[in-house]
Write a protein that holds these residues in place. Sequence first.
Motif, PDB file in Angstrom:
ATOM      1  N   ALA A 232       0.838  -1.210   0.000  1.00 34.78           N
ATOM      2  CA  ALA A 232       0.000   0.000   0.000  1.00 34.78           C
ATOM      3  C   ALA A 232       0.869   1.254   0.000  1.00 34.78           C
ATOM      4  O   ALA A 232       0.561   2.233  -0.685  1.00 34.78           O
ATOM      5  CB  ALA A 232      -0.947  -0.012   1.196  1.00 34.78           C
ATOM      6  N   VAL A 233       1.955   1.227   0.741  1.00 34.45           N
ATOM      7  CA  VAL A 233       2.882   2.369   0.788  1.00 34.45           C
ATOM      8  C   VAL A 233       3.521   2.572  -0.588  1.00 34.45           C
ATOM      9  O   VAL A 233       3.714   3.706  -1.029  1.00 34.45           O
ATOM     10  CB  VAL A 233       3.954   2.161   1.884  1.00 34.45           C
ATOM     11  N   PHE A 234       3.827   1.488  -1.259  1.00 32.38           N
ATOM     12  CA  PHE A 234       4.394   1.561  -2.607  1.00 32.38           C
ATOM     13  C   PHE A 234       3.499   2.411  -3.522  1.00 32.38           C
ATOM     14  O   PHE A 234       3.993   3.225  -4.305  1.00 32.38           O
ATOM     15  CB  PHE A 234       4.561   0.147  -3.184  1.00 32.38           C
ATOM     16  N   PHE A 235       2.188   2.206  -3.423  1.00 31.36           N
ATOM     17  CA  PHE A 235       1.265   2.989  -4.254  1.00 31.36           C
ATOM     18  C   PHE A 235       1.314   4.477  -3.901  1.00 31.36           C
ATOM     19  O   PHE A 235       1.243   5.325  -4.780  1.00 31.36           O
ATOM     20  CB  PHE A 235      -0.161   2.449  -4.151  1.00 31.36           C
ATOM     21  N   ALA A 236       1.453   4.777  -2.617  1.00 28.27           N
ATOM     22  CA  ALA A 236       1.553   6.186  -2.211  1.00 28.27           C
ATOM     23  C   ALA A 236       2.830   6.804  -2.758  1.00 28.27           C
ATOM     24  O   ALA A 236       2.824   7.939  -3.234  1.00 28.27           O
ATOM     25  CB  ALA A 236       1.514   6.302  -0.694  1.00 28.27           C
ATOM     26  N   LYS A 237       3.924   6.049  -2.706  1.00 27.44           N
ATOM     27  CA  LYS A 237       5.198   6.566  -3.207  1.00 27.44           C
ATOM     28  C   LYS A 237       5.146   6.825  -4.706  1.00 27.44           C
ATOM     29  O   LYS A 237       5.883   7.656  -5.212  1.00 27.44           O
ATOM     30  CB  LYS A 237       6.335   5.605  -2.877  1.00 27.44           C
ATOM     31  N   ASN A 238       4.288   6.096  -5.388  1.00 24.27           N
ATOM     32  CA  ASN A 238       4.125   6.282  -6.830  1.00 24.27           C
ATOM     33  C   ASN A 238       2.935   7.187  -7.160  1.00 24.27           C
ATOM     34  O   ASN A 238       2.412   7.137  -8.270  1.00 24.27           O
ATOM     35  CB  ASN A 238       3.985   4.919  -7.514  1.00 24.27           C
TER      36      ASN A 238
ATOM     37  N   LYS B  83      -5.228   7.234  -4.343  1.00 22.96           N
ATOM     38  CA  LYS B  83      -6.558   6.604  -4.207  1.00 22.96           C
ATOM     39  C   LYS B  83      -6.386   5.100  -3.938  1.00 22.96           C
ATOM     40  O   LYS B  83      -7.030   4.550  -3.043  1.00 22.96           O
ATOM     41  CB  LYS B  83      -7.391   6.865  -5.464  1.00 22.96           C
ATOM     42  N   VAL B  84      -5.528   4.450  -4.714  1.00 25.77           N
ATOM     43  CA  VAL B  84      -5.269   3.019  -4.511  1.00 25.77           C
ATOM     44  C   VAL B  84      -4.662   2.806  -3.123  1.00 25.77           C
ATOM     45  O   VAL B  84      -5.051   1.876  -2.398  1.00 25.77           O
ATOM     46  CB  VAL B  84      -4.332   2.456  -5.611  1.00 25.77           C
ATOM     47  N   HIS B  85      -3.742   3.673  -2.755  1.00 25.01           N
ATOM     48  CA  HIS B  85      -3.108   3.593  -1.439  1.00 25.01           C
ATOM     49  C   HIS B  85      -4.155   3.665  -0.330  1.00 25.01           C
ATOM     50  O   HIS B  85      -4.166   2.826   0.579  1.00 25.01           O
ATOM     51  CB  HIS B  85      -2.094   4.732  -1.268  1.00 25.01           C
ATOM     52  N   SER B  86      -5.024   4.640  -0.395  1.00 26.68           N
ATOM     53  CA  SER B  86      -5.991   4.820   0.675  1.00 26.68           C
ATOM     54  C   SER B  86      -6.998   3.668   0.735  1.00 26.68           C
ATOM     55  O   SER B  86      -7.356   3.206   1.812  1.00 26.68           O
ATOM     56  CB  SER B  86      -6.706   6.161   0.563  1.00 26.68           C
ATOM     57  N   ILE B  87      -7.420   3.174  -0.416  1.00 27.52           N
ATOM     58  CA  ILE B  87      -8.352   2.036  -0.437  1.00 27.52           C
ATOM     59  C   ILE B  87      -7.681   0.791   0.134  1.00 27.52           C
ATOM     60  O   ILE B  87      -8.258   0.090   0.972  1.00 27.52           O
ATOM     61  CB  ILE B  87      -8.884   1.780  -1.868  1.00 27.52           C
ATOM     62  N   LEU B  88      -6.462   0.525  -0.316  1.00 27.34           N
ATOM     63  CA  LEU B  88      -5.737  -0.647   0.201  1.00 27.34           C
ATOM     64  C   LEU B  88      -5.517  -0.557   1.705  1.00 27.34           C
ATOM     65  O   LEU B  88      -5.727  -1.535   2.430  1.00 27.34           O
ATOM     66  CB  LEU B  88      -4.386  -0.791  -0.492  1.00 27.34           C
ATOM     67  N   GLN B  89      -5.097   0.605   2.167  1.00 26.47           N
ATOM     68  CA  GLN B  89      -4.862   0.769   3.606  1.00 26.47           C
ATOM     69  C   GLN B  89      -6.137   0.517   4.392  1.00 26.47           C
ATOM     70  O   GLN B  89      -6.115  -0.146   5.420  1.00 26.47           O
ATOM     71  CB  GLN B  89      -4.328   2.174   3.921  1.00 26.47           C
ATOM     72  N   LEU B  90      -7.237   1.045   3.909  1.00 28.45           N
ATOM     73  CA  LEU B  90      -8.511   0.869   4.606  1.00 28.45           C
ATOM     74  C   LEU B  90      -8.947  -0.595   4.598  1.00 28.45           C
ATOM     75  O   LEU B  90      -9.392  -1.122   5.626  1.00 28.45           O
ATOM     76  CB  LEU B  90      -9.582   1.759   3.977  1.00 28.45           C
ATOM     77  N   VAL B  91      -8.800  -1.266   3.464  1.00 32.03           N
ATOM     78  CA  VAL B  91      -9.166  -2.690   3.371  1.00 32.03           C
ATOM     79  C   VAL B  91      -8.284  -3.522   4.308  1.00 32.03           C
ATOM     80  O   VAL B  91      -8.789  -4.387   5.032  1.00 32.03           O
ATOM     81  CB  VAL B  91      -9.068  -3.189   1.911  1.00 32.03           C
ATOM     82  N   ILE B  92      -6.977  -3.271   4.299  1.00 32.32           N
ATOM     83  CA  ILE B  92      -6.059  -4.011   5.168  1.00 32.32           C
ATOM     84  C   ILE B  92      -6.393  -3.746   6.638  1.00 32.32           C
ATOM     85  O   ILE B  92      -6.404  -4.666   7.462  1.00 32.32           O
ATOM     86  CB  ILE B  92      -4.591  -3.654   4.859  1.00 32.32           C
TER      87      ILE B  92
END
Length: 151
Positions: A35-41, A45-54
Amino acid sequence: MEYMKETGFLGTKAPLFMDEITVIVALLPFLVGIAVFFAKNKMYKVHSILQLVIYIFSVIVIFYFEYGVRSYGGFESFIKDNPLNHNYLGAVLIIHIAIAVATLIVWSMTIFKAPKRVVMKKHKKDGMVTFVAITLTSLTGIWVYLILFLY
């Protein structure tokens, strides 16, 4: 939910639910890292959705774990035949619980404050603290598993 008490799949004397939880806990830092990888890139939106799901999945896993431990008879049922010093086992468990509770609080704050964090540096710092806390929770959880079920 009697299946939870069946023999686990990791080759120890742990019940199935403990093996399931341990695998999830061991993978958690890697999932959060993705999820952090998506934020770094800059895929926020993907980062926040993944973090929330996890996060939601992790909270559900905590309830599953607590139910399993309680239905099994609690911590005492797991240490009754353990050859290690019971004070040591209890101390390790207390350390793990303290880190895990602190992690849940920090992680919750990081997620729920994220939309209000206009300054990304603050959210990034919160996220780094959260990642370290999740990693420590994972490591201490594995430590508890090993000392309870490897002997």
